[in-house]
Design an enzyme around this catalytic site. Structure first.
Site: not given
Ligand code: SAM
Ligand code: SF4
Ligand code: DTB
Length: 352
Positions: A56, A60, A63, A100, A131, A191, A263
């Site tokens: 990606c 973040c 992530c 989802c 979702c 959500c 949730r």
């Molecule tokens: N890329 C899209 C986005 O960021 O909106 C969708 C997928 S992203 C993985 C969805 C959510 O997963 C993130 O907004 C975050 O809140 C949660 N998430 C990702 N990594 C995580 C982690 N290591 N621990 C807890 N929540 C996590």
């Molecule tokens: Fe990309 Fe992860 Fe951020 Fe979603 S949460 S935008 S998958 S880096």
């Protein structure tokens, strides 16, 4: 008893005061409000699937799927619709009411849209709620997904506006709010929640809940994630959050957004059963069910079934339970759709 009024004007002081209540008083208040709006022994069950994994472009810090960090994750292309359908059927047969689908995208491209639209149509035709979480959405894209029958769109604010720039730099808080507004305008359910345990303080947790509760319409679903610390991400050594502060966050979310599903989201793999029971007592009434979240582990389905049995919890039925007749109609639509798809593919093969 009259149900608690739905408020959109919570101040930071009021929210902070909720967080600072004695623990037992807070849980009692949350549970009382929970009972005004929900059956306390029902929990909604969703299953997650990563339809496009890793690489990606966003940064973040929590992530495992960000291309900025080396987490050893095997990246994958967008899954084929048939694979997604097989997973959705299996989830439905194990008792999930919502499916989802998540993609590691900044936002879907023009090229991606027809594929995800097809996925929504087909998963929906199995009788599941749908979702998706695909990153930022333009108004047009939100409309396309809504027209295909997408019920919910997940897009998290993740933390307070104040703490946000410590976590993500490649898109702004306002970008996220704009996408949420596009989802609403298209008529989908929202959500939206966040992650706890990223080094934020009490005011950040309060600030996030305040933002969510001041949206023009509360998100129907509020995921409260505990950070899953993944090796290779900048958050791998984040300090543990006091588990009671996590439970408090659930309780305050329940009080501020009384009619929303809250949730108990990521992080259950590292929680014992007593902690999860406390979260349910604090007003959590939704979980992800199945061995995997997107890329990290979730409790085994058998363990969750056993936990529900021990706590006397029933999985919540789909919002629109289908009668036998409706199920047949759904099935007929599915068969018809399959037939059309084959005709389409046969025709395109012949013309190729
Ligand atoms: N890329 C899209 C986005 O960021 O909106 C969708 C997928 S992203 C993985 C969805 C959510 O997963 C993130 O907004 C975050 O809140 C949660 N998430 C990702 N990594 C995580 C982690 N290591 N621990 C807890 N929540 C996590
Ligand atoms: Fe990309 Fe992860 Fe951020 Fe979603 S949460 S935008 S998958 S880096
Ligand atoms: C949400 O708030 N949590 C889910 C869902 N929405 C998409 C995702 C959790 C992901 C945890 C890390 C992973 O498994 O990759």
């Amino acid at each position: 008893m009259t149900a608690t009024t739905i408020r959109h004007d919570w101040t930071l002081e009021e929210t902070r005061a909720l967080f600072l209540m004695p623990f037992s008083d807070l849980i009692f208040k949350a549970q009382a409000i929970h009972r005004e709006h929900f059956d306390p022994n029902e929990v909604q069950v969703s299953t997650l699937l990563s339809i496009k994994t890793g690489a990606c472009p966003e940064d973040c810090k929590y992530c495992p799927q960000s291309g900025h960090y080396n987490t050893g994750l095997e990246k994958e292309k967008l899954l084929e619709v048939d694979k997604v359908l097989a997973e959705a059927r299996a989830a439905r047969d194990k008792g999930a009411s919502r499916f989802c689908m998540g993609a590691a995208w900044r936002s879907p491209t023009r090229k991606d849209m027809p594929y995800v639209v097809d996925m929504v149509r087909q998963v929906k035709s199995l009788g599941l709620e749908t979702c998706m979480t695909l990153g930022m959405l333009e108004e047009e894209q939100a409309k396309e997904l809504a027209d295909a029958g997408l019920d919910y769109y997940n897009h998290n604010l993740d933390t307070s506006e104040k703490y946000y720039s410590h976590i993500i730099t490649t898109r702004t808080y306002q970008d996220r709010l704009t996408s949420l507004s596009n989802v609403r305008k298209a008529g989908m359910k929202v959500c939206c929640g966040g992650i706890m345990g990223m080094g934020e303080d009490l005011d950040d947790r309060a600030g996030l809940l305040m933002q969510l509760a001041s949206l023009p319409q509360h998100p129907e679903s509020v995921p409260v994630n505990m950070l899953v610390k993944v090796a290779g991400t900048p958050m791998e050594d984040a300090e543990d959050l006091d588990p009671f502060d996590f439970v408090r966050t659930i309780a305050v979310a329940r009080i501020m957004m009384p009619a929303s599903h809250v949730r108990l989201s990521a992080g259950r793999e590292d929680m014992n059963e007593q902690m999860q029971a406390l979260c349910f007592l604090a007003g959590a009434n939704s979980i992800f069910y199945g061995e995997k979240l997107l890329t990290t582990a979730n409790p085994e389905a058998d363990r969750d079934r056993e936990l529900f049995r021990r706590l006397g919890i029933r999985p919540e039925q789909r919002e629109t339970e289908h009668t036998e007749e409706e199920r047949e109609a759904v099935l007929a639509r599915e068969v018809e759709h399959e037939r059309n798809r084959h005709l389409f593919y046969d025709a395109s093969r012949q013309s190729a």
